[in-house]
Design an enzyme around this catalytic site. Structure first.
Site, PDB file in Angstrom:
ATOM      1  N   THR A  26     -45.071  14.060  27.128  1.00 50.57           N
ATOM      2  CA  THR A  26     -46.718  14.261  27.413  1.00 50.57           C
ATOM      3  C   THR A  26     -47.428  14.409  26.047  1.00 50.57           C
ATOM      4  OG1 THR A  26     -48.018  16.212  28.021  1.00 50.57           O
ATOM      5  CG2 THR A  26     -45.736  16.664  27.177  1.00 50.57           C
ATOM      6  N   ASP A  27     -48.576  14.221  26.182  1.00 50.71           N
ATOM      7  CA  ASP A  27     -49.562  14.365  25.051  1.00 50.71           C
ATOM      8  C   ASP A  27     -49.420  15.879  24.427  1.00 50.71           C
ATOM      9  OD1 ASP A  27     -50.979  15.198  26.992  1.00 50.71           O
ATOM     10  OD2 ASP A  27     -52.631  14.318  26.735  1.00 50.71           O
ATOM     11  N   GLU A  28     -49.313  16.810  25.478  1.00 55.16           N
ATOM     12  CA  GLU A  28     -49.254  18.193  24.885  1.00 55.16           C
ATOM     13  C   GLU A  28     -48.366  18.472  23.773  1.00 55.16           C
ATOM     14  OE1 GLU A  28     -48.964  21.094  28.033  1.00 55.16           O
ATOM     15  OE2 GLU A  28     -50.361  19.730  29.336  1.00 55.16           O
TER      16      GLU A  28
ATOM     17  N   TYR B 292     -43.965  25.259  28.145  1.00 58.57           N
ATOM     18  CA  TYR B 292     -43.685  23.932  28.605  1.00 58.57           C
ATOM     19  C   TYR B 292     -43.868  22.757  27.707  1.00 58.57           C
ATOM     20  CZ  TYR B 292     -45.041  19.442  30.532  1.00 58.57           C
ATOM     21  OH  TYR B 292     -45.201  18.027  30.701  1.00 58.57           O
TER      22      TYR B 292
ATOM     23  N   LYS C 299     -40.990  20.409  25.776  1.00 64.21           N
ATOM     24  CA  LYS C 299     -41.188  19.008  25.808  1.00 64.21           C
ATOM     25  C   LYS C 299     -41.054  18.386  24.668  1.00 64.21           C
ATOM     26  CE  LYS C 299     -41.856  16.373  28.956  1.00 64.21           C
ATOM     27  NZ  LYS C 299     -40.852  15.789  29.823  1.00 64.21           N
TER      28      LYS C 299
END
Ligand code: NAD
Ligand code: DAU
Length: 342
Positions: free
Chosen positions: A122-124, A158, A162
């Site tokens: 993810t970009d997060e 989260y 990741k």
């Protein structure tokens, strides 16, 4: 690529990827490895031919099971994760277990059998960007978008798990020669998305006679991509990507939450003010934006579903036409949000 394991293939993005491969690549046989948590659903795969797609219900952290499956395939595409930020703020444990230990278990098996591995992330992992209105020159220049060179700076349990899983994959490539690539994608929308997430929550709220809920002032920006474009991006990386590389997948879809909600209200015939402002998310990331130049220019990928309004219209129609897919879950999801004033 003939025999592929898709982890998390009964979830939102994983099942859309399985549909994509079945529809476009008739030579590929897929084993979906999915624990069927609250977010997984057999029904997401129900319309697919049994001779092309087999579902194994199990945990990616179960080393024995993973070993027995990995030895018979040439590729693993890894989507399985605990994926919802709000849940990670309530209870981080499953995020550590699945996103870190689960990924570790998979890459160990892939290194043992020299299986090609693609890690869906993810970009997060890069944290957040300032709002454009707060950037000097209104967003021109450094820090405008994420690239694969951006520093890791995750905000939530989260995104930090990741980020940790990405780093495990990078280390396994360097130290053990794991044949792996990584993709970091922005916010997906489309069919089969769990109703805890922003867009389907608001659509199904309206369909259930509940007012939509906007966190904080609604100025937070997400970079929306249709899940089919995510699928074609992952396929492109699998078939043309360079081992050890990270590719960012995004379709230039930046919108703030207020604007997305206004569009949903309009498309569903509701008044513009027919929503509630609710408690903000702790640590709420301000803005995500992807620079996908590397994927476009080096591997020739182009997104197809770039009209957000049309994509949203089709997604609203899907939730209208598939009430039985989500209706039984609605009460519990809303009760959980209500406990946090959301
Ligand atoms: P989802 O929550 O809808 O689906 C996750 C799937 O993984 C479910 O089917 C669930 O049953 C399965 N799963 C969870 N734990 C498991 C375990 N221990 N063993 C086996 N299966 C397990 O998630 P999603 O939104 O489809 O996201 C899929 C992947 O894409 C995740 O890795 C996520 O980080 C990544 N991603 C998501 C987005 C997004 O916008 N949703 C954007 C970029 C990247
Ligand atoms: O950027 C990619 C990420 O996108 C993925 O890695 C995650 O798995 C995925 O869940 C998504 O994370 P977000 O936290 O951005 O998505 P979510 O749908 O939870 O929220 C989108 C935005 O909408 C966010 O700014 C919070 C806000 N929101 C969310 C809900 C559920 C609301 O305003 N109201 C809501 O009811």
């Amino acid at each position: 690529m003939k025999k592929v394991i898709v982890t998390g293939g009964a979830g939102f993005i994983g099942s859309n990827f399985v549909h994509y491969v079945v529809n476009h690549h008739p030579e590929v046989h897929i084993t979906v490895l999915d624990k069927l948590t609250y977010a997984g659903n057999r029904a997401n795969l129900a319309k697919l031919p049994a001779e092309r797609v087999k579902l194994v219900v199990g945990d990616i952290a179960d080393a024995k099971l993973v070993d027995s499956l990995a030895k018979d395939v040439d590729t693993v595409v890894h989507y399985a994760a605990e994926s919802h930020n709000d849940n990670s703020l309530e209870d981080p444990y499953p995020f550590v277990q699945t996103n870190l230990i689960g990924t570790y278990t998979l890459i160990e098996a892939c290194r043992k059998y020299d299986v090609r591995f693609h890690h869906v992330s993810t970009d997060e992992v890069y944290g957040d960007l300032p709002l454009r209105e707060d950037l000097p020159g209104k967003g021109i220049g450094v820090g405008e978008k994420f690239t694969d060179q951006a520093p890791y700076n995750p905000s939530s349990p989260y995104s930090s798990t990741k980020a940790g899983s990405d780093l495990l994959v990078k280390a396994w490539v360097r130290s053990f020669g794991l044949r792996a690539t990584i993709s970091n994608c922005s916010n997906n929308y489309g069919p089969y998305q769990h109703i805890e997430k922003f867009i389907p929550r608001q659509i199904t709220n309206i369909l259930s006679g509940i007012r939509p809920k906007l966190y904080g002032d609604g100025k937070n920006v997400r970079d929306w991509i249709h899940t089919n474009d995510h699928s074609s991006g992952v396929w492109t990386i699998l078939t043309k990507g360079k081992i050890g590389e990270t590719y960012l997948i995004g379709a230039d879809g930046e919108e703030d939450n207020k604007t997305v909600l206004a569009l949903i209200l309009k498309l569903m015939g509701e008044a513009p003010d027919a929503f509630d402002h609710v408690n903000n998310r702790a640590g709420h990331d301000l803005r995500y934006a992807i620079d996908s130049t590397k994927l476009r220019e080096e591997l020739g990928w182009t997104p197809q579903f770039i009209n957000f309004r049309d994509g949203l219209k089709a997604t609203i129609k899907w939730y209208k036409n598939n009430r039985t897919w989500w209706e039984a879950k609605k009460k519990e999801v809303e009760e959980n949000y209500a406990k946090n004033g959301q």
